[in-house]
Motif scaffolding. Structure first.
Motif, mmCIF file in Angstrom:
data_model
loop_
_atom_site.group_PDB
_atom_site.id
_atom_site.type_symbol
_atom_site.label_atom_id
_atom_site.label_comp_id
_atom_site.label_asym_id
_atom_site.label_seq_id
_atom_site.Cartn_x
_atom_site.Cartn_y
_atom_site.Cartn_z
ATOM 1 N N LEU A 1 2.380 1.651 -3.433
ATOM 2 C CA LEU A 1 1.390 2.202 -4.361
ATOM 3 C C LEU A 1 1.210 3.693 -4.134
ATOM 4 C CD1 LEU A 1 -1.405 -0.523 -4.560
ATOM 5 C CD2 LEU A 1 -0.061 0.427 -6.443
ATOM 6 N N ALA A 2 1.167 4.115 -2.864
ATOM 7 C CA ALA A 2 1.013 5.534 -2.556
ATOM 8 C C ALA A 2 2.202 6.335 -3.100
ATOM 9 C CB ALA A 2 0.869 5.727 -1.045
ATOM 10 N N GLU B 1 0.832 -1.207 0.000
ATOM 11 C CA GLU B 1 0.000 0.000 0.000
ATOM 12 C C GLU B 1 0.870 1.262 0.000
ATOM 13 O OE1 GLU B 1 -0.451 -2.565 2.218
ATOM 14 O OE2 GLU B 1 -2.237 -3.406 1.268
ATOM 15 N N HIS C 1 4.526 9.833 -7.248
ATOM 16 C CA HIS C 1 5.525 10.022 -8.313
ATOM 17 C C HIS C 1 4.846 10.301 -9.651
ATOM 18 C CE1 HIS C 1 9.381 9.644 -10.265
ATOM 19 N NE2 HIS C 1 8.899 8.719 -11.086
ATOM 20 N N ARG C 2 3.770 9.611 -9.926
ATOM 21 C CA ARG C 2 3.015 9.822 -11.174
ATOM 22 C C ARG C 2 2.432 11.232 -11.225
ATOM 23 N NH1 ARG C 2 -2.054 9.331 -13.460
ATOM 24 N NH2 ARG C 2 -2.054 8.407 -15.550
ATOM 25 N N ARG C 3 1.883 11.716 -10.112
ATOM 26 C CA ARG C 3 1.323 13.072 -10.081
ATOM 27 C C ARG C 3 2.412 14.111 -10.368
ATOM 28 N NH1 ARG C 3 -1.382 11.127 -5.535
ATOM 29 N NH2 ARG C 3 -0.008 12.327 -4.150
ATOM 30 N N ARG D 1 1.970 6.485 -6.918
ATOM 31 C CA ARG D 1 0.918 7.430 -7.348
ATOM 32 C C ARG D 1 1.389 8.870 -7.167
ATOM 33 N NH1 ARG D 1 -3.255 3.431 -4.899
ATOM 34 N NH2 ARG D 1 -3.927 2.383 -6.803
#
Length: 110
Positions: free
Chosen positions: A10-11, A7, A16-18, A14
């Motif tokens: 994943l956080a 988890e 890093h993607r933003r 996410r």
């Protein structure tokens, strides 16, 4: 990061993607600004002069005739320099157009 839970990973991914999306948006904005500046710069420059000579290309991309701009048809012809026109007529074996007679202006094949 190796001790993190799925988890948490994943956080982090996410997040890093933003960040990457924000950077991409900034890059796209910079590209748009520079494209606009390039377009403005191109509008301020005078257009290139019309070519004086053209090489008509036939089937198989082979040269057919040398022309002056009086016969200019951009669909079948490519702009060439004076030197290229003389080369095509004298050494390239490309005949001159029988209508515009480029060999007269170029002073060759008289």
């Amino acid at each position: 990061m190796s001790d993190s839970t799925p988890e948490e990973r994943l956080a982090m991914l996410r997040f890093h993607r933003r960040v990457q999306l924000q950077q991409l948006a900034q890059t796209d904005e910079w590209i748009a600004i520079w494209e606009q500046r390039a377009a403005e710069h191109a509008r301020r420059r005078p257009p290139p002069p019309d070519p004086d000579w053209a090489l008509e290309i036939g089937k198989g991309a082979l040269p057919v005739w040398v022309h002056t701009t009086e016969c200019w048809n951009s669909f079948f012809m490519h702009a060439i320099s004076r030197e290229q026109a003389i080369e095509a007529l004298t050494r390239g074996g490309v005949p001159p157009c029988i209508l515009c007679r480029p060999e007269r202006e170029l002073g060759v094949l008289d």
